[in-house]
Design a protein around this motif. Sequence first.
Motif, PDB file in Angstrom:
ATOM      1  N   LEU A 155      -8.738  27.573  16.999  1.00 51.69           N
ATOM      2  CA  LEU A 155      -9.645  27.912  18.099  1.00 51.69           C
ATOM      3  C   LEU A 155      -8.882  28.550  19.264  1.00 51.69           C
ATOM      4  O   LEU A 155      -9.374  29.465  19.915  1.00 51.69           O
ATOM      5  CB  LEU A 155     -10.401  26.665  18.577  1.00 51.69           C
ATOM      6  CG  LEU A 155     -11.396  26.075  17.557  1.00 51.69           C
ATOM      7  CD1 LEU A 155     -11.883  24.707  18.007  1.00 51.69           C
ATOM      8  CD2 LEU A 155     -12.586  27.010  17.370  1.00 51.69           C
ATOM      9  N   GLU A 209     -17.045  30.295  12.125  1.00 51.71           N
ATOM     10  CA  GLU A 209     -16.385  29.038  11.827  1.00 51.71           C
ATOM     11  C   GLU A 209     -17.159  28.325  10.735  1.00 51.71           C
ATOM     12  O   GLU A 209     -18.339  28.024  10.885  1.00 51.71           O
ATOM     13  CB  GLU A 209     -16.357  28.198  13.107  1.00 51.71           C
ATOM     14  CG  GLU A 209     -15.296  27.139  13.092  1.00 51.71           C
ATOM     15  CD  GLU A 209     -15.411  26.207  14.291  1.00 51.71           C
ATOM     16  OE1 GLU A 209     -16.052  26.581  15.286  1.00 51.71           O
ATOM     17  OE2 GLU A 209     -14.870  25.100  14.205  1.00 51.71           O
ATOM     18  N   ASN A 232     -17.074  25.197   7.619  1.00 53.39           N
ATOM     19  CA  ASN A 232     -16.355  24.066   7.082  1.00 53.39           C
ATOM     20  C   ASN A 232     -16.588  23.988   5.590  1.00 53.39           C
ATOM     21  O   ASN A 232     -17.697  23.761   5.143  1.00 53.39           O
ATOM     22  CB  ASN A 232     -16.792  22.773   7.764  1.00 53.39           C
ATOM     23  CG  ASN A 232     -15.790  21.689   7.512  1.00 53.39           C
ATOM     24  OD1 ASN A 232     -15.519  21.347   6.367  1.00 53.39           O
ATOM     25  ND2 ASN A 232     -15.196  21.180   8.569  1.00 53.39           N
ATOM     26  N   SER A 249     -15.913  21.904   3.415  1.00 53.12           N
ATOM     27  CA  SER A 249     -16.346  20.679   2.753  1.00 53.12           C
ATOM     28  C   SER A 249     -17.861  20.502   2.882  1.00 53.12           C
ATOM     29  O   SER A 249     -18.465  19.749   2.150  1.00 53.12           O
ATOM     30  CB  SER A 249     -15.577  19.467   3.257  1.00 53.12           C
ATOM     31  OG  SER A 249     -16.213  18.892   4.336  1.00 53.12           O
ATOM     32  N   ASP A 250     -18.490  21.226   3.823  1.00 55.23           N
ATOM     33  CA  ASP A 250     -19.952  21.219   3.881  1.00 55.23           C
ATOM     34  C   ASP A 250     -20.527  22.186   2.871  1.00 55.23           C
ATOM     35  O   ASP A 250     -21.552  21.936   2.266  1.00 55.23           O
ATOM     36  CB  ASP A 250     -20.443  21.618   5.274  1.00 55.23           C
ATOM     37  CG  ASP A 250     -20.243  20.514   6.282  1.00 55.23           C
ATOM     38  OD1 ASP A 250     -20.149  19.355   5.848  1.00 55.23           O
ATOM     39  OD2 ASP A 250     -20.169  20.808   7.474  1.00 55.23           O
ATOM     40  N   GLU A 251     -19.871  23.316   2.732  1.00 51.92           N
ATOM     41  CA  GLU A 251     -20.380  24.333   1.835  1.00 51.92           C
ATOM     42  C   GLU A 251     -19.261  24.809   0.943  1.00 51.92           C
ATOM     43  O   GLU A 251     -18.505  25.686   1.310  1.00 51.92           O
ATOM     44  CB  GLU A 251     -20.961  25.482   2.645  1.00 51.92           C
ATOM     45  CG  GLU A 251     -22.278  25.141   3.234  1.00 51.92           C
ATOM     46  CD  GLU A 251     -22.436  25.552   4.683  1.00 51.92           C
ATOM     47  OE1 GLU A 251     -23.514  26.001   5.019  1.00 51.92           O
ATOM     48  OE2 GLU A 251     -21.478  25.410   5.467  1.00 51.92           O
ATOM     49  N   ILE A 268     -19.366  29.095  -4.116  1.00 54.57           N
ATOM     50  CA  ILE A 268     -19.026  30.505  -4.064  1.00 54.57           C
ATOM     51  C   ILE A 268     -20.064  31.282  -3.252  1.00 54.57           C
ATOM     52  O   ILE A 268     -19.765  32.311  -2.662  1.00 54.57           O
ATOM     53  CB  ILE A 268     -18.900  31.038  -5.502  1.00 54.57           C
ATOM     54  CG1 ILE A 268     -18.280  32.418  -5.521  1.00 54.57           C
ATOM     55  CG2 ILE A 268     -20.252  31.040  -6.201  1.00 54.57           C
ATOM     56  CD1 ILE A 268     -17.785  32.805  -6.881  1.00 54.57           C
ATOM     57  N   ARG A 318     -19.723  34.588  -0.783  1.00 55.13           N
ATOM     58  CA  ARG A 318     -20.399  35.855  -1.073  1.00 55.13           C
ATOM     59  C   ARG A 318     -21.331  36.247   0.050  1.00 55.13           C
ATOM     60  O   ARG A 318     -21.425  37.408   0.408  1.00 55.13           O
ATOM     61  CB  ARG A 318     -21.216  35.702  -2.350  1.00 55.13           C
ATOM     62  CG  ARG A 318     -20.367  35.474  -3.548  1.00 55.13           C
ATOM     63  CD  ARG A 318     -20.690  36.485  -4.628  1.00 55.13           C
ATOM     64  NE  ARG A 318     -19.830  36.254  -5.772  1.00 55.13           N
ATOM     65  CZ  ARG A 318     -20.170  35.472  -6.787  1.00 55.13           C
ATOM     66  NH1 ARG A 318     -21.340  34.908  -6.814  1.00 55.13           N
ATOM     67  NH2 ARG A 318     -19.336  35.295  -7.781  1.00 55.13           N
ATOM     68  N   GLU A 367     -10.868  23.080   6.155  1.00 54.20           N
ATOM     69  CA  GLU A 367     -10.821  22.330   4.897  1.00 54.20           C
ATOM     70  C   GLU A 367     -10.985  23.251   3.695  1.00 54.20           C
ATOM     71  O   GLU A 367     -11.749  22.983   2.771  1.00 54.20           O
ATOM     72  CB  GLU A 367     -11.885  21.221   4.898  1.00 54.20           C
ATOM     73  CG  GLU A 367     -11.697  20.268   6.070  1.00 54.20           C
ATOM     74  CD  GLU A 367     -12.607  19.043   6.003  1.00 54.20           C
ATOM     75  OE1 GLU A 367     -12.737  18.472   4.912  1.00 54.20           O
ATOM     76  OE2 GLU A 367     -13.146  18.665   7.046  1.00 54.20           O
ATOM     77  N   ASP A 379     -13.624  29.025  -8.056  1.00 58.96           N
ATOM     78  CA  ASP A 379     -14.376  30.280  -8.071  1.00 58.96           C
ATOM     79  C   ASP A 379     -14.496  30.862  -6.679  1.00 58.96           C
ATOM     80  O   ASP A 379     -14.306  32.054  -6.467  1.00 58.96           O
ATOM     81  CB  ASP A 379     -15.803  30.042  -8.603  1.00 58.96           C
ATOM     82  CG  ASP A 379     -15.806  29.857 -10.099  1.00 58.96           C
ATOM     83  OD1 ASP A 379     -14.724  30.003 -10.698  1.00 58.96           O
ATOM     84  OD2 ASP A 379     -16.869  29.558 -10.649  1.00 58.96           O
ATOM     85  N   ARG A 398      -7.423  12.753  16.206  1.00 61.15           N
ATOM     86  CA  ARG A 398      -8.865  12.788  16.428  1.00 61.15           C
ATOM     87  C   ARG A 398      -9.477  11.398  16.252  1.00 61.15           C
ATOM     88  O   ARG A 398     -10.262  10.931  17.058  1.00 61.15           O
ATOM     89  CB  ARG A 398      -9.446  13.776  15.429  1.00 61.15           C
ATOM     90  CG  ARG A 398     -10.911  13.767  15.272  1.00 61.15           C
ATOM     91  CD  ARG A 398     -11.356  15.007  14.557  1.00 61.15           C
ATOM     92  NE  ARG A 398     -10.675  15.173  13.274  1.00 61.15           N
ATOM     93  CZ  ARG A 398     -10.304  16.347  12.789  1.00 61.15           C
ATOM     94  NH1 ARG A 398     -10.470  17.431  13.488  1.00 61.15           N
ATOM     95  NH2 ARG A 398      -9.730  16.434  11.619  1.00 61.15           N
ATOM     96  N   GLY A 424     -24.172   9.289   5.004  1.00 58.38           N
ATOM     97  CA  GLY A 424     -23.499  10.526   4.596  1.00 58.38           C
ATOM     98  C   GLY A 424     -22.007  10.513   4.853  1.00 58.38           C
ATOM     99  O   GLY A 424     -21.426  11.527   5.237  1.00 58.38           O
ATOM    100  N   LEU A 425     -21.374   9.349   4.654  1.00 60.71           N
ATOM    101  CA  LEU A 425     -19.920   9.307   4.814  1.00 60.71           C
ATOM    102  C   LEU A 425     -19.242  10.066   3.685  1.00 60.71           C
ATOM    103  O   LEU A 425     -19.802  10.246   2.604  1.00 60.71           O
ATOM    104  CB  LEU A 425     -19.436   7.848   4.780  1.00 60.71           C
ATOM    105  CG  LEU A 425     -19.024   7.266   6.128  1.00 60.71           C
ATOM    106  CD1 LEU A 425     -20.214   7.252   7.064  1.00 60.71           C
ATOM    107  CD2 LEU A 425     -18.467   5.870   5.960  1.00 60.71           C
ATOM    108  N   SER A 426     -18.022  10.475   3.931  1.00 60.22           N
ATOM    109  CA  SER A 426     -17.280  11.194   2.904  1.00 60.22           C
ATOM    110  C   SER A 426     -16.798  10.208   1.847  1.00 60.22           C
ATOM    111  O   SER A 426     -16.222   9.168   2.150  1.00 60.22           O
ATOM    112  CB  SER A 426     -16.116  11.938   3.558  1.00 60.22           C
ATOM    113  OG  SER A 426     -14.905  11.567   2.965  1.00 60.22           O
ATOM    114  N   GLU A 427     -17.066  10.535   0.596  1.00 62.36           N
ATOM    115  CA  GLU A 427     -16.704   9.627  -0.497  1.00 62.36           C
ATOM    116  C   GLU A 427     -15.193   9.433  -0.574  1.00 62.36           C
ATOM    117  O   GLU A 427     -14.708   8.356  -0.900  1.00 62.36           O
ATOM    118  CB  GLU A 427     -17.224  10.158  -1.830  1.00 62.36           C
ATOM    119  CG  GLU A 427     -18.731  10.116  -1.974  1.00 62.36           C
ATOM    120  CD  GLU A 427     -19.399  11.382  -1.478  1.00 62.36           C
ATOM    121  OE1 GLU A 427     -18.684  12.286  -0.979  1.00 62.36           O
ATOM    122  OE2 GLU A 427     -20.649  11.476  -1.567  1.00 62.36           O
TER     123      GLU A 427
END
Lengths: 400, 321
Positions: free
Chosen positions: B60, B77, B79, B81-83, B86, B90, B115, B122, B203, B262-265
């Motif tokens: 940033l 910007e 992330n 890990s959210d998306e 591929i 694209r 991340e 792919d 953080r 919705g915690l990260s596994e």
Amino acid sequence: MWTEKYRPKEVGYMVGNEDVRARFYSWLKHWVPGSKPALLLGPPGTGKTTLVHAAAEELGYDVMELNASDYRTKTVLERRLRPAMGGLTVFGSKILVFLDEVDGLYGRADYGGAEYVLKLISSITVPLVMAANREDVGHMPGMERASLVMKFKRIPSRLMELYLRYILKSEGRALDREVILNIVKYASGDMRAAINGLQAIIYGGGFEGGYRDVRMTLRDAVTEAASNGLADEAYAILRTVDAQPQEKIRAVYATLTMGTQRMDPAKFARSMRLLSEADILYSRIIKTRNWKLLRYLDRILAASLAGTHAVYSEYDTPYNISSRIWNEGKVLRKTAKVMSKAFHVSRKEFMTYYFDTFVLFSAKNGGLILRLGQLTGESDKSIRKVLNEEHKRLLGGNNR
Amino acid sequence: MSRVETTMMWAEKYRPMALDELVDQEEVRERLRMMLEHPDEMPHLLFAGPPGTGKTTVALIIARTLLGDYWRDYTLELNASDERGIDIVRERIKAFTRYVDMRSGIPFKIVILDEADEMTGDAQTALRRIMEESSRIARFILTANFSSNIIEPIQSRCAVFRFVRLGEKDVAGFMKRICDEEGCEYEEEALYLIYELSSGDMRRAINQLQATAVLGKVTVENVRNVFGVGKRSLVKDMVHAALKEEFNKARGTLLELIRVYGLSEKDIMKFIFEDVMAYKNLDHVEAARLLAEYDYRLSRGSNPEIQLAALLAELGALSRK
């Protein structure tokens, strides 16, 4: 093979890459001795080979094809192509030379092949088409300069879906839209992969051949497999079910977790371990598109169920938690979506590391709640309610 | 969210705005300072290092430094890990990097891909082409915990910067500064405890500091209390239930963590490890082998919830032995 059965015979029946198809057709139609050869570049399964054959057929050419499965040393190429140099086959029709996979044309095995092709380009007296599975032929720039380059793009999802539907209709089959979309998604614009995937799903698990005329519902099969102590028999039951792999995994998961009571922990752990392995197998099938591996899935799922005496459950979530997922979960997901952007982290990270702190001061902050309402589209009443409950949980020390 | 609202979170409010304010990372800072003097020469960048060491912050800062007041308009910007798929490459990245629609004085657009090691193979392959094709228009800044999860061709197209884990003095020092600014009382020892509990992640540390401060003075006792509530403690409850062979209860909590919150596994896995290892009366070697196996399965499977549920069942069987 459906990929052959449904390979379009005419250029007009192909899907995707409209402009390239038109250019190629026009190139071949107006080809005269001295025209540049065509170089077709693009990812696999986008229609390069199909286009060459379909256009040749329509314009009255015979295709002389050499691909990577042939040895392509200088000597071999010369010998194979010599008859073509006259321009006519013995039957009097015109000839087109198609060198597929020219990107594989280098190194020791094809000794002298690449140089020969470059020479061929400048001297050939019949139409020459080359194709490669990549976006450029970097290691032989001469080839690109000397040719008319036509770049193929991946087939758009929408067109792929339409084509798969056309095949299903022709075969008198039907699949859920979700399943079709899944195939399309994992094919990543590769039509061949999509059609193979479709065929594997339709015949999924049925690789061992034979008719599957005994149809059980998933519900009956799962319950019966679970009551049977023998994995082999459980398998015989489970494999007759006509269901998607994900559905079966989901059903076993729901049944084991919701439909068992007081099982021996070691035995239960073994069942869950097998289920975990089934999930991994499925993931591998999707990732590698190796649909043949599906044949193992029912065996593993059957072993997971066998002898557990679990009762089929359609749902994998207890009611009290479902309602929290629907009500609070929705508000929380939207909040995470908005706030994670503000804090430059992923949604999961926001929920894992920021959310508790965020709750502590946002629950009492009317302005912030109003703003969250605007950004998430949820009513500020429901946001306030969710944050307040979370706040209480935190300060109450989580003693629920 | 406006600036005012986001600064309610200290982790955001005290996010360094200039390279000089950055904690530690001497080497990275020096190399970047030189690079920023010749923005035209800037290659794509890959920031690798543990969480909470300043990777996104530096990305940033670069965007702000090079793009000035309009940095938000010319920075995308995302992330990963959210998306992860591929499609995002694209659609969004390609669209953003396609046109030269920049006002004068803007050298290029910037794509910050956080991340990036979470992206599928792919998607990374697709990204690689875009990075080449759009180099006239855009620079990419990728951040990753492990650069080894980034495919070779992308690594070779980036200048790689390695961020190191922050030392306790640095993190505690930064927290002291925050406490002074915010006028909150603290015990020095409490700050070191926060560092320890948040495994050096700045953080996480700041968030814990703030949560503690909301409840009162930052004391060792209050810090422990704060770490004892919230989602982290739900994991602890879950592990206890699993080890007591109360599978249904444990899985109920798992469902809450994953589907309600919705915690990260992956983080749940990390917390489970911490809690299992703190548990007495357990064969820790067997437990570690089991956790290692499921940590791997988590990265291989298609449904993380099934993997974690199976782990809970196996923990029940393990405690029996």
